[in-house]
Design a protein around this motif. Structure first.
Motif, short mmCIF file in Angstrom:
data_model
loop_
_atom_site.label_atom_id
_atom_site.label_comp_id
_atom_site.label_asym_id
_atom_site.label_seq_id
_atom_site.Cartn_x
_atom_site.Cartn_y
_atom_site.Cartn_z
N UNK A 147 -12.14 -6.82 15.19
CA UNK A 147 -11.82 -6.23 16.58
C UNK A 147 -11.97 -7.26 17.47
N UNK A 148 -11.00 -7.59 18.45
CA UNK A 148 -11.18 -8.52 19.46
C UNK A 148 -10.65 -7.68 20.58
N UNK A 149 -11.56 -7.63 21.65
CA UNK A 149 -11.15 -6.76 22.79
C UNK A 149 -11.37 -7.57 24.10
N UNK A 150 -10.09 -7.39 24.89
CA UNK A 150 -10.20 -7.93 25.99
C UNK A 150 -9.75 -7.03 27.16
N UNK A 151 -10.63 -6.41 27.77
CA UNK A 151 -10.33 -5.09 28.85
C UNK A 151 -9.86 -3.89 27.70
N UNK A 152 -8.81 -3.39 28.25
CA UNK A 152 -8.36 -2.20 27.16
C UNK A 152 -7.39 -2.56 26.01
N UNK A 182 -1.36 -0.26 7.57
CA UNK A 182 -0.83 1.19 7.91
C UNK A 182 -2.27 2.03 8.25
N UNK A 183 -3.34 1.49 7.55
CA UNK A 183 -4.58 2.01 7.77
C UNK A 183 -5.24 1.69 8.95
N UNK A 184 -4.98 0.50 9.29
CA UNK A 184 -5.52 -0.18 10.59
C UNK A 184 -4.90 0.62 11.76
N UNK A 185 -3.56 0.78 11.62
CA UNK A 185 -2.63 1.27 12.73
C UNK A 185 -3.32 2.72 12.80
N UNK A 186 -3.46 3.42 11.78
CA UNK A 186 -3.91 4.85 11.69
C UNK A 186 -5.28 4.90 12.96
N UNK A 187 -6.25 4.09 12.14
CA UNK A 187 -7.70 3.97 12.84
C UNK A 187 -7.44 3.68 14.37
N UNK A 188 -6.61 2.71 14.84
CA UNK A 188 -6.63 2.35 16.12
C UNK A 188 -6.25 3.47 16.89
N UNK A 233 -14.11 4.96 15.37
CA UNK A 233 -12.62 5.25 14.63
C UNK A 233 -12.25 4.28 13.69
N UNK A 234 -12.78 3.16 13.69
CA UNK A 234 -12.14 2.15 12.74
C UNK A 234 -13.41 1.58 11.73
#
Length: 341
Positions: A147-152, A182-188, A233-234
């Motif tokens: 996971x890389x996060x920059x703000x939202x 597909x799994x990661x798309x669903x998790x996010x 969630x992930x």
């Protein structure tokens, strides 16, 4: 440069002055710069440091560990692959990532900073981190972004498909990659703004020391939950579990005889003040506890898997890292990514 007793090194930054350690991921939404390790089993360590500055990786004495032992030998690993293929035939899972943990006695006087420095020279990685806090020492050379996060905005870059060269990659590698995307798309999607989940890169070839990988990119705008919600969630990362995730986790719990620990968990940093952070999937990682050094390796299993070929993939993934840890000098690594013997 000798590190402080407690330190973290990630992204060219050296963090010292340990101020707080907590197992509550909500701290990552508070203030300050945090080093983060979450074991595959879900044990959270968040360590806040007061002094964070650009620096070279600290040095330290490193001595080769003793003889390595594996939690699964070749016969048991091959049997595990066959068990997963049976589960696929029965419709229980589509894919599962079977792992084994190597362990060796830690040499007297060996310093995790020294191992981290060796990895930085001999196996540079985009999401590397070295950490020492009370009760936990980790030297990670991960090539995979969890996971890389920059703000939202949040991005994940799952890896599925590994070979020495692009010619080694098989059709099953691309199929496996797409399943995990597909799994990661669903998790996010559980914590993302409706319609914001995108896949800007699919099955792209990426080169690393001694290996090539197929890498995809999944991006979303997160609207709720902060870091605790995002992790809930992930986690664990889809690329090191399987699909469907819940069924794969149950099956792997039956097949793997020891905990994975930081391997296949999350390793990285969070700057709560700027709302930025980067957590790697904790692959290519060493960790030291109670005088024992451990290292994990694994492979994704599909119906098209060759059981002995998957065992060889676990060896390929481990080979270079074990050579570095066993004292091979970085300049002795040849152009194929293996050490001259």
């Amino acid at each position: 440069m000798r590190p402080a007793v407690n330190f973290a090194y990630a992204g060219g930054l050296l963090a010292t002055g340990l101020a707080d350690v907590t197992d509550d991921p909500a701290a990552l939404d508070s203030r300050g710069w945090w080093a983060v390790v979450v074991t595959y089993e879900g044990e959270v360590t968040c360590a806040r440091f007061d002094d964070v500055r650009p620096a070279r990786h600290p040095g330290g004495v490193w001595r080769a560990p003793g003889e390595w032992a594996s939690s699964l030998d070749e016969a048991r690993y091959v049997a595990g692959v066959e068990r997963i293929r049976d589960a696929i035939a029965d419709g229980i899972v589509y894919q599962a990532n079977l792992c084994r943990v190597l362990s060796a006695p830690l040499a007297d006087g060996a310093d995790i900073a020294g191992l981290g420095a060796r990895l930085a020279r001999g196996n540079p990685a985009p999401y590397a981190m070295t950490l020492r806090v009370p009760g936990l020492e980790v030297a990670c050379a991960s090539p995979e972004l969890y996971l890389r996060r920059d703000g939202d905005v949040v991005e994940s870059r799952p890896i599925k498909g590994t070979g020495r060269t692009a010619a080694d990659l098989l059709p099953k590698d691309e199929a496996e990659n797409i399943m995990i995307v597909d799994l990661v798309r669903n998790d996010l999607g559980r914590v993302a703004e409706t319609g914001s989940v995108r896949v800007p890169g699919l099955c792209e070839l990426e080169e690393h020391p001694g290996l090539v990988h197929l890498v995809s990119t999944v991006r979303a705008r997160v609207t709720r939950g902060g870091w605790p919600g995002l992790l809930a969630a992930t986690f664990p990362p889809g690329s090191v579990t399987g699909a469907p995730k819940s069924s794969a986790l149950a099956l792997l719990d039956e097949l793997e005889p020891v905990p994975r620990g930081p391997y296949c968990g999350a390793v990285g940093w969070v700057d709560a003040d700027s709302r930025r952070g980067a957590l790697a999937v904790g692959i290519r990682s060493f960790w030291a506890v109670d005088g024992v050094l451990r290292f994990g390796t694994g492979a994704g299993i599909t119906w098209g898997s060759d059981p002995r070929g998957e065992w060889r993939e676990t060896e390929l993934k481990a080979a270079r890292l074990l050579e570095v840890a066993s004292g091979e000098r970085a300049q002795d690594l040849d152009e194929r990514g293996t050490a001259r013997r």
